[in-house]
Scaffold this active site. Structure first.
Site, PDB file in Angstrom:
ATOM      1  N   LYS A 260     -15.880   9.090  29.550  1.00 16.61           N
ATOM      2  CA  LYS A 260     -16.391   7.980  28.748  1.00 16.61           C
ATOM      3  C   LYS A 260     -17.689   8.353  28.052  1.00 16.61           C
ATOM      4  O   LYS A 260     -18.036   7.771  27.026  1.00 16.61           O
ATOM      5  CB  LYS A 260     -16.653   6.756  29.645  1.00 16.61           C
ATOM      6  CG  LYS A 260     -15.405   6.080  30.166  1.00 16.61           C
ATOM      7  CD  LYS A 260     -15.741   4.778  30.899  1.00 16.61           C
ATOM      8  CE  LYS A 260     -16.416   5.025  32.218  1.00 16.61           C
ATOM      9  NZ  LYS A 260     -16.624   3.776  32.994  1.00 16.61           N
TER      10      LYS A 260
ATOM     11  N   LYS B 170     -13.260  17.783  31.429  1.00 15.21           N
ATOM     12  CA  LYS B 170     -12.640  16.536  31.853  1.00 15.21           C
ATOM     13  C   LYS B 170     -12.811  15.453  30.789  1.00 15.21           C
ATOM     14  O   LYS B 170     -13.846  15.381  30.125  1.00 15.21           O
ATOM     15  CB  LYS B 170     -13.293  16.079  33.167  1.00 15.21           C
ATOM     16  CG  LYS B 170     -12.630  14.912  33.857  1.00 15.21           C
ATOM     17  CD  LYS B 170     -13.330  14.643  35.176  1.00 15.21           C
ATOM     18  CE  LYS B 170     -12.737  13.434  35.895  1.00 15.21           C
ATOM     19  NZ  LYS B 170     -13.419  13.170  37.181  1.00 15.21           N
TER      20      LYS B 170
ATOM     21  N   LYS C 243     -26.727  15.117  36.942  1.00 11.98           N
ATOM     22  CA  LYS C 243     -27.164  14.024  36.075  1.00 11.98           C
ATOM     23  C   LYS C 243     -28.643  14.115  35.706  1.00 11.98           C
ATOM     24  O   LYS C 243     -29.051  13.614  34.658  1.00 11.98           O
ATOM     25  CB  LYS C 243     -26.877  12.677  36.751  1.00 11.98           C
ATOM     26  CG  LYS C 243     -25.395  12.363  36.856  1.00 11.98           C
ATOM     27  CD  LYS C 243     -25.158  10.965  37.395  1.00 11.98           C
ATOM     28  CE  LYS C 243     -23.680  10.620  37.397  1.00 11.98           C
ATOM     29  NZ  LYS C 243     -23.421   9.239  37.843  1.00 11.98           N
TER      30      LYS C 243
END
Length: 397
Positions: free
Chosen positions: A265, A262, A180
């Site tokens: 969102k 994957k 991240k």
């Protein structure tokens, strides 16, 4: 004299009022529909904060009592809209655990969501949308504890205590942080330390099991590590939580646009995912444009044909048909025709969920009332744990 129906209604009303008073939550703060929900649900399934709910004593000579129930905690960030991958990989499994009668605690983890910048107005709306989505999918606020994380202050307080038991080196090795932070020029401290808050979330409720994806396994290991550290330093307090990982393709649904990745969102292209709020026309259009390959036959091969295999995974998860049964059913169909078949299956499955979601969002007072009730139930558990932690650490007598 009251007739039988009136007497039953009166009994439900008194039971609901007693339960709300026990939680410190006046019934008056709830909307009429929320009052009805509480009053109609409580008499047959009482809430319990210290052990399995609704345990009934077996008559002498009956079969042996069932094994102890698991205490299960899991959370979901309110960023973005729930998509089919979230539904298969997490929410539908949560509903199954609820139906099995375990003690289930689910949180909309809004504190975790602000580790990266969020628009305040949008975040507030997304918190309500996520809660409504979970209920629409089958999470029952009368049988599960469903709450907004920031409404229970003990999460942040306990997070500080656990942070004082954690080392920088331990956090720096976690793969989620590396992933991240890779694209950020300045890394927020919250992004670095959020696994400690995650551990606090889990241990506050003395969870025995945590359903997670494979990418979160090391975070559950950190929670177990911190439980051991605390127990060794201050005395036996916490059980070690265990991860529950479901190793099947439905938990790893792929992007419709990049089937090697994957479904997410956060992916910029909304065509990459089927969202629970999508209309039938939107679902049809997204699946018609799903990336597949140049082979027309329909068969499962996730390595060589990830796009078609992803569609078959959806089909399998929604119908229970095996991949061989799907292949036989689609004999003579090309992938274009198969996409239309999958679209029909998805549309019909999501229709009642979308309708219930719309209904819930039309009555925000009812939804907020359910979250009020969930927060009170969660706080009753968290406050007990926090009081014990304070005593053992030396923050209180």
């Amino acid at each position: 004299m009251e007739n039988g129906a009136a007497a039953a209604a009166s009994t439900r009303k008194r039971a609901g009022e007693q339960e709300c008073r026990a939680l410190g939550l006046p019934l008056a703060v709830l909307s009429p529909r929320c009052q009805s929900h509480v009053q109609g649900s409580l008499p047959t399934r009482r809430f319990s904060h210290t052990g399995p709910r609704g345990a009934e004593h077996a008559a002498e000579g009956d079969a042996q009592p069932p094994p102890p129930k698991k205490t299960i905690f899991s959370g979901i960030q309110p960023t973005g809209v729930l998509h089919l991958g979230n539904y298969f990989g997490a929410v539908r499994r949560w509903v199954e655990l609820q139906e099995q009668g375990h003690n289930v605690i689910f949180s909309v983890v809004d504190l975790h969501s602000i580790t990266l910048p969020q628009d305040p107005a949008t975040l507030h709306s997304q918190i309500l949308n996520m809660a409504a989505s979970l209920i629409a999918c089958g999470i029952d606020p009368a049988r599960a504890v469903l709450f907004q994380q920031s409404r229970v202050s003990e999460h942040a307080q306990f997070n500080w205590v656990l942070g004082c038991l954690t080392t920088l080196a331990r956090l720096g090795h976690l793969p989620q942080y590396k992933e991240k932070s890779a694209s950020l020029k300045e890394v927020p401290l919250g992004l670095y330390v959020y696994p400690v808050l995650q551990a606090a979330d889990i241990l506050l409720y003395r969870a025995t099991h945590v359903p997670v994806g494979e990418d979160q396994l090391q975070h559950i290991q950190l929670a177990a590590h911190l439980a051991r550290v605390f127990n060794n330093k201050y005395g036996r307090t916490f059980r070690l939580p265990h991860s529950m990982v479901y190793d099947d393709a439905t938990g790893r649904l792929r992007s419709l646009r990049q089937p090697t990745k994957k479904m997410s969102k956060s992916e910029a292209d909304p065509r990459s995912r089927i969202e629970l709020t999508d209309t039938p026309d939107q679902i049809l259009e997204k699946l018609k444009k799903a990336v597949t390959d140049h082979t027309s036959a329909v068969y499962y091969d996730p390595e060589a044909r990830p796009g078609v295999s992803n569609l078959m995974t959806m089909h399998n998860a929604l119908t229970g048909l095996s991949y061989d049964e799907i292949r036989a059913q689609c004999e003579g169909k090309d992938t274009g025709q198969y996409k239309l078949l999958v679209a029909d299956v998805v549309i019909e499955h999501l229709r009642p969920i979308r309708q219930e979601l719309t209904r819930l969002l039309e009555d925000k007072a009812h939804l907020v009332g359910l979250l009020d009730l969930g927060a009170a139930r969660a706080k009753a558990i968290a406050a007990s744990t926090w009081a014990e932690v304070r005593r053992k650490v030396g923050l209180s007598e």
